[in-house]
Design a protein around this motif. Sequence first.
Motif, short mmCIF file in Angstrom:
data_model
loop_
_atom_site.label_atom_id
_atom_site.label_comp_id
_atom_site.label_asym_id
_atom_site.label_seq_id
_atom_site.Cartn_x
_atom_site.Cartn_y
_atom_site.Cartn_z
N THR A 1 0.83 -1.20 0.00
CA THR A 1 0.00 0.00 0.00
C THR A 1 0.87 1.25 0.00
O THR A 1 2.02 1.22 0.42
CB THR A 1 -0.94 0.02 1.23
OG1 THR A 1 -0.14 0.03 2.42
CG2 THR A 1 -1.87 -1.17 1.24
N PRO B 1 1.79 5.18 1.23
CA PRO B 1 1.68 5.89 2.50
C PRO B 1 0.38 6.70 2.55
O PRO B 1 -0.12 7.18 1.53
CB PRO B 1 2.90 6.81 2.51
CG PRO B 1 3.89 6.12 1.63
CD PRO B 1 3.06 5.47 0.55
N ARG B 2 -0.15 6.87 3.73
CA ARG B 2 -1.43 7.55 3.95
C ARG B 2 -1.47 8.95 3.33
O ARG B 2 -2.51 9.40 2.87
CB ARG B 2 -1.70 7.61 5.45
CG ARG B 2 -3.04 8.18 5.80
CD ARG B 2 -3.35 7.95 7.28
NE ARG B 2 -4.66 8.36 7.62
CZ ARG B 2 -5.78 7.70 7.34
NH1 ARG B 2 -5.70 6.58 6.68
NH2 ARG B 2 -6.95 8.15 7.71
N GLU B 3 -0.35 9.65 3.33
CA GLU B 3 -0.32 11.02 2.81
C GLU B 3 -0.68 11.12 1.32
O GLU B 3 -1.05 12.17 0.83
CB GLU B 3 1.03 11.67 3.08
CG GLU B 3 2.20 10.95 2.44
CD GLU B 3 3.55 11.39 2.99
OE1 GLU B 3 4.52 10.68 2.74
OE2 GLU B 3 3.62 12.43 3.66
N TYR B 4 -0.60 10.01 0.59
CA TYR B 4 -0.94 9.99 -0.83
C TYR B 4 -2.44 9.88 -1.09
O TYR B 4 -2.93 10.26 -2.14
CB TYR B 4 -0.27 8.80 -1.52
CG TYR B 4 1.19 8.98 -1.79
CD1 TYR B 4 1.64 9.35 -3.05
CD2 TYR B 4 2.13 8.76 -0.80
CE1 TYR B 4 2.99 9.50 -3.31
CE2 TYR B 4 3.48 8.91 -1.04
CZ TYR B 4 3.91 9.29 -2.29
OH TYR B 4 5.24 9.44 -2.54
N CYS C 1 7.51 7.72 -6.42
CA CYS C 1 6.17 7.19 -6.68
C CYS C 1 6.10 6.81 -8.16
O CYS C 1 6.50 7.59 -9.03
CB CYS C 1 5.12 8.25 -6.36
SG CYS C 1 3.41 7.69 -6.58
#
Length: 164
Positions: A2, A4-7, A55
């Motif tokens: 997965t 990172p949450r910030e994306y 990314c």
Amino acid sequence: MTVPREYIGLWRREGIWRSDGSSDATTLVLWFQSARWHIDSRGFAGTTVVEGARCEWRPEIAFPALGPGIDAGTMRFDGAGKVEETAIDGSYREQWLRIDAGPVHAQRFERDDGALAWLITGAESMAWAHGHPGGMAQFSIARGEAATLPPEAGSGWRVTDSDG
């Protein structure tokens, strides 16, 4: 794997500046990112892979077809709602603003004829992309009351995976 949450969320491009001196700060470009998949309003959808600040978007469907190069950038976040993407090859720099932070849920679908599809939903937004790898594809990203499954979504899909 997965991201990172910030994306995660729906992002609107504020502008692109290319190494050849050209730029665009007016074309509406949206990128919807779930924990594993993306839908981009420029016409592609697939898997996202993040390694450190790098990314990479790995489209499984795209229309029009994308070139053979890798779509990857170095990401620099400025707080929770802004990110600057710089192409790995230095050919562009993009500025993105998060316009829906979630929660985000996503499903991946397949159909017996080989078609693939993704449905990504956020707090106020949704995106639907479907098509055949190497062929025609359709994309829809909407916010607010317009965020309903488009009629061209059709039937015969089976969920093959989900996240969020």
